[in-house]
Design an enzyme around this catalytic site. Structure first.
Site, short mmCIF file in Angstrom:
data_model
loop_
_atom_site.label_atom_id
_atom_site.label_comp_id
_atom_site.label_asym_id
_atom_site.label_seq_id
_atom_site.Cartn_x
_atom_site.Cartn_y
_atom_site.Cartn_z
N SER A 78 65.24 72.80 47.70
CA SER A 78 64.45 72.04 48.66
C SER A 78 62.98 72.33 48.38
O SER A 78 62.53 72.26 47.25
CB SER A 78 64.85 72.44 50.09
OG SER A 78 64.09 71.73 51.04
N TYR A 92 58.47 62.49 51.23
CA TYR A 92 59.04 63.58 50.44
C TYR A 92 59.65 64.63 51.36
O TYR A 92 60.78 65.08 51.15
CB TYR A 92 57.96 64.20 49.56
CG TYR A 92 58.41 65.45 48.84
CD1 TYR A 92 59.26 65.36 47.75
CD2 TYR A 92 57.99 66.71 49.27
CE1 TYR A 92 59.69 66.50 47.09
CE2 TYR A 92 58.42 67.85 48.62
CZ TYR A 92 59.26 67.74 47.52
OH TYR A 92 59.67 68.88 46.88
N LYS A 96 63.57 66.33 52.02
CA LYS A 96 63.87 67.76 51.99
C LYS A 96 64.37 68.26 53.35
O LYS A 96 65.21 69.17 53.40
CB LYS A 96 62.63 68.55 51.54
CG LYS A 96 62.21 68.24 50.11
CD LYS A 96 63.35 68.48 49.12
CE LYS A 96 62.92 68.29 47.68
NZ LYS A 96 64.02 68.54 46.72
#
Length: 221
Positions: A78, A92, A96
């Site tokens: 991650s 983004y 994650k």
């Protein structure tokens, strides 16, 4: 990563050659810089296909063999962006955060089967993440120049100056896979510890500040 057929074929080939997959490391992925309003739908769909759904496909492909053997390790890479989100990295971070939530549930599901899950959360490492592999929106809105715009590739000076050593990170991941008592969330890099530590302390302060309001929503006893 975004082609389920290719994912399945790759896992089958690995199982045939090595007589099973003992460790899966989901490290493939890339960044994407854009203010939320600037995000392009096709770009965001590809980002999730690579960073999240590709990892899910690989996990599901290796789990039958790991369950049969009652052993294995799944390492999902991650980011500290899975704990907090910076301007320009909302999409983004969303991938994650999703990977972190999935991993948390997965570890509780497979631990009784002898399978370990490690969620790796690196800070800034001297890889090509902020270089060739970093993508960004073609849409630019001037109102975000002072927030998300500061982190566009042409304004980012961090590439090649990151504090983290990728070789040392790889060794830390190997130690976590081998260890009996490895943490589920493995922060990598002194910057990661500092940044996430500050975020957690801020969240605790926020929780305490809102305690009275939170408790007020319960039914009266």
């Amino acid at each position: 990563m975004s082609d389920p057929t290719q994912v399945a074929e790759t896992v089958r080939a690995a199982e045939t050659r090595f007589n099973g997959v003992d460790v899966l490391v989901n490290n493939a992925g890339h960044g994407y810089r854009a203010a939320v309003e600037e995000g392009v739908e096709e770009d965001v769909a590809e980002l999730f296909a690579t960073n999240f759904f590709g990892a899910v496909a690989l996990i599901k492909a290796v789990l039958p063999g790991m369950r049969e053997r009652r052993r294995g390790a799944i390492v999902n890479v991650s980011s500290i962006g899975g704990r907090l989100a910076m301007p320009g990295s909302g999409y983004y971070s969303a991938t994650k955060f999703a990977l972190g939530g999935l991993s948390d549930a997965l570890r509780k599901e497979v631990a009784p089967l002898g399978i370990k899950v490690v969620l790796v959360e690196p800070g800034a490492f001297r890889t090509d993440f902020a270089g060739r592999s970093l993508q960004q929106s073609s849409t630019v809105i001037a109102d975000y120049d002072g927030t998300a715009g500061l982190r566009r590739k042409e304004n980012d000076t961090t590439h090649g100056r990151q504090p983290g050593d990728p070789a040392r990170a790889a060794q830390a991941v190997i130690r976590a896979v081998d260890a009996e008592d490895a943490p589920f969330r493995l922060l990598l890099g002194s910057d990661a510890v500092e940044i996430v530590g500050n975020e957690l302390r801020a969240q605790i302060e926020e929780l305490e500040a809102g305690r009275e309001s939170s408790f007020s929503t319960d039914f009266p006893e």
